[in-house]
Design an enzyme around this catalytic site. Structure first.
Site, mmCIF file in Angstrom:
data_model
loop_
_atom_site.group_PDB
_atom_site.id
_atom_site.type_symbol
_atom_site.label_atom_id
_atom_site.label_comp_id
_atom_site.label_asym_id
_atom_site.label_seq_id
_atom_site.Cartn_x
_atom_site.Cartn_y
_atom_site.Cartn_z
ATOM 1 N N LYS A 41 0.750 -1.088 -0.001
ATOM 2 C CA LYS A 41 0.249 0.118 -0.086
ATOM 3 C C LYS A 41 0.982 1.131 -0.055
ATOM 4 O O LYS A 41 0.449 2.442 -0.306
ATOM 5 C CB LYS A 41 -0.843 0.201 1.314
ATOM 6 C CG LYS A 41 -1.737 -1.143 1.523
ATOM 7 C CD LYS A 41 -2.511 -0.905 2.953
ATOM 8 C CE LYS A 41 -3.179 -2.333 3.308
ATOM 9 N NZ LYS A 41 -3.578 -2.091 4.755
ATOM 10 N N GLY A 42 2.100 0.963 0.450
ATOM 11 C CA GLY A 42 2.974 2.321 0.680
ATOM 12 C C GLY A 42 3.210 3.169 -0.394
ATOM 13 O O GLY A 42 3.647 4.248 -0.229
ATOM 14 N N ASP A 104 13.965 -1.441 -0.740
ATOM 15 C CA ASP A 104 14.867 -1.639 0.612
ATOM 16 C C ASP A 104 15.992 -2.593 0.166
ATOM 17 O O ASP A 104 16.919 -2.440 -0.657
ATOM 18 C CB ASP A 104 14.073 -2.080 1.739
ATOM 19 C CG ASP A 104 14.612 -2.298 3.177
ATOM 20 O OD1 ASP A 104 15.305 -1.318 3.513
ATOM 21 O OD2 ASP A 104 14.665 -3.313 3.823
ATOM 22 N N LYS A 132 17.091 2.784 -0.439
ATOM 23 C CA LYS A 132 18.036 2.553 0.570
ATOM 24 C C LYS A 132 19.252 1.419 0.048
ATOM 25 O O LYS A 132 18.912 0.077 0.522
ATOM 26 C CB LYS A 132 17.372 1.698 1.821
ATOM 27 C CG LYS A 132 16.396 2.499 2.631
ATOM 28 C CD LYS A 132 16.349 1.894 3.928
ATOM 29 C CE LYS A 132 14.639 1.744 4.361
ATOM 30 N NZ LYS A 132 14.340 1.063 5.343
ATOM 31 N N PHE A 154 14.598 3.151 9.254
ATOM 32 C CA PHE A 154 13.069 3.165 9.083
ATOM 33 C C PHE A 154 12.445 4.179 9.200
ATOM 34 O O PHE A 154 12.362 5.003 9.902
ATOM 35 C CB PHE A 154 12.650 2.060 9.950
ATOM 36 C CG PHE A 154 11.297 1.418 9.605
ATOM 37 C CD1 PHE A 154 11.371 0.111 8.877
ATOM 38 C CD2 PHE A 154 10.006 2.061 9.690
ATOM 39 C CE1 PHE A 154 10.201 -0.348 8.528
ATOM 40 C CE2 PHE A 154 8.909 1.415 9.646
ATOM 41 C CZ PHE A 154 9.069 0.197 8.773
ATOM 42 N N VAL A 155 11.735 4.254 7.882
ATOM 43 C CA VAL A 155 10.972 5.736 7.662
ATOM 44 C C VAL A 155 9.527 5.403 7.714
ATOM 45 O O VAL A 155 9.031 4.366 7.052
ATOM 46 C CB VAL A 155 11.638 6.552 6.518
ATOM 47 C CG1 VAL A 155 12.898 6.960 6.684
ATOM 48 C CG2 VAL A 155 11.312 5.663 5.361
ATOM 49 N N ASP A 161 4.029 3.224 6.403
ATOM 50 C CA ASP A 161 3.761 2.850 7.826
ATOM 51 C C ASP A 161 4.378 2.188 8.344
ATOM 52 O O ASP A 161 5.544 1.580 8.040
ATOM 53 C CB ASP A 161 2.382 2.172 7.459
ATOM 54 C CG ASP A 161 2.911 0.398 7.172
ATOM 55 O OD1 ASP A 161 3.456 0.103 6.187
ATOM 56 O OD2 ASP A 161 2.358 -0.407 7.946
HETATM 57 P P1 IMP Z 1 12.104 -4.690 -0.037
HETATM 58 O O1 IMP Z 1 11.396 -5.690 -0.547
HETATM 59 O O2 IMP Z 1 13.022 -5.020 1.095
HETATM 60 O O3 IMP Z 1 12.490 -3.622 -1.028
HETATM 61 O O4 IMP Z 1 10.935 -3.579 0.657
HETATM 62 C C1 IMP Z 1 10.122 -3.089 0.281
HETATM 63 C C2 IMP Z 1 8.866 -2.906 0.835
HETATM 64 O O5 IMP Z 1 9.178 -2.881 2.364
HETATM 65 C C3 IMP Z 1 8.295 -1.196 0.511
HETATM 66 O O6 IMP Z 1 7.449 -1.425 -0.435
HETATM 67 C C4 IMP Z 1 7.788 -0.981 1.816
HETATM 68 O O7 IMP Z 1 6.579 -1.604 2.042
HETATM 69 C C5 IMP Z 1 8.444 -1.805 2.978
HETATM 70 N N1 IMP Z 1 9.770 -0.826 3.518
HETATM 71 C C6 IMP Z 1 10.989 -1.055 3.329
HETATM 72 N N2 IMP Z 1 11.630 -0.162 3.943
HETATM 73 C C7 IMP Z 1 10.722 0.542 4.602
HETATM 74 C C8 IMP Z 1 10.744 1.661 5.763
HETATM 75 O O8 IMP Z 1 11.902 2.218 6.150
HETATM 76 N N3 IMP Z 1 9.549 2.275 6.033
HETATM 77 C C9 IMP Z 1 8.304 1.733 5.907
HETATM 78 N N4 IMP Z 1 8.229 0.620 4.668
HETATM 79 C C10 IMP Z 1 9.351 0.130 4.492
HETATM 80 MG MG MG Z 2 4.608 -1.338 5.650
#
Ligand code: IMP
Ligand code: MG
Length: 211
Positions: A41-42, A104, A132, A154-155, A161
């Site tokens: 949802k972010g 991330d 990141k 973490f943001v 959220d």
């Molecule tokens: P990844 O699969 O590790 O790249 O993570 C991506 C997803 O994790 C993003 O679409 C976010 O929903 C969540 N996420 C990663 N880092 C953060 C953060 O710092 N704050 C909030 N959500 C995050």
């Molecule tokens: Mg989340």
């Protein structure tokens, strides 16, 4: 009582990055159908602002992805993430731009690429407001459009959220309850804030990083 959040990216800075990304997207994409595919949802706030800043016509759809958490691996062998809701549109012969608020480890985006490769797309690229890079575990991920890189913090806010809270904050904040050991900081204020945050060892934050 000490505030649990501290601003990292202001509303003005967000506006700047959104305009810059929209300008590049307008310049890069040829005529034809361009889908903005928001990652639920972010991405919802970023997608709304980006779509309105882009001048060429776009279509909108959404995709849901769930990270496999500890304890769920047995039911999903070999999977790091699962597509939970597919876009409703037919993308054949369209350009698709995957829109996320933050990348991330890269696992989510990689899973989306794996799904999209099965469709007949003219092109697929990613636009993310935040990246990141120090957290990346997926190799060879090409993020064509990145608003700004942030350190390993973490943001929350601007759609993102912590356990479903903070999504409606208009700017982006570092959440104090985090477990990051290696931080690079933007401002001295953020530095002192994070040096406290980094000492806390709340692994539960990492467990909730989905959607
Ligand atoms: P990844 O699969 O590790 O790249 O993570 C991506 C997803 O994790 C993003 O679409 C976010 O929903 C969540 N996420 C990663 N880092 C953060 C953060 O710092 N704050 C909030 N959500 C995050
Ligand atoms: Mg989340």
């Amino acid at each position: 009582m000490e505030q649990p959040i501290m601003q990292l990216v202001s509303e003005d800075a967000i506006r700047y990055h959104v305009q810059e990304l929209a300008g590049r997207i307008d310049a890069d994409y040829p005529d034809g159908i361009l889908y903005l595919l928001g990652v639920l949802k972010g991405s919802w706030v970023f997608l709304a602002d980006l779509a309105r800043a882009i001048k060429r016509p776009v279509r909108i759809d959404f995709i849901g992805v769930k990270r496999i958490r500890r304890g769920e691996e047995l039911a999903n062998p070999g999977q790091a993430a699962l597509i939970t809701s597919c876009p409703q549109s037919v993308f054949a012969d369209s350009h698709v731009l995957v829109v996320d608020g933050i990348v991330d480890t890269g696992v989510t985006i990689k899973q989306i690429f794996t799904y999209l490769v099965t469709l007949h797309l003219r092109s697929v690229q990613v636009v993310t407001l935040l990246d990141k890079p120090s957290r990346r575990t997926v190799r060879g991920l090409n993020l064509k459009y990145v608003g700004c890189q942030i350190p390993d913090v973490f943001v929350v806010g601007y759609g993102m959220d912590y356990e479903q809270d903070y999504r409606n904050l208009p700017s982006i904040h570092i959440l104090r309850r985090c477990a990051y050991k290696h931080c690079v900081f933007y401002t001295s204020d953020a530095e002192s804030f994070c040096s406290v945050a980094c000492m806390e060892n709340d692994a539960s934050v990492r467990e909730t990083e989905t959607e």
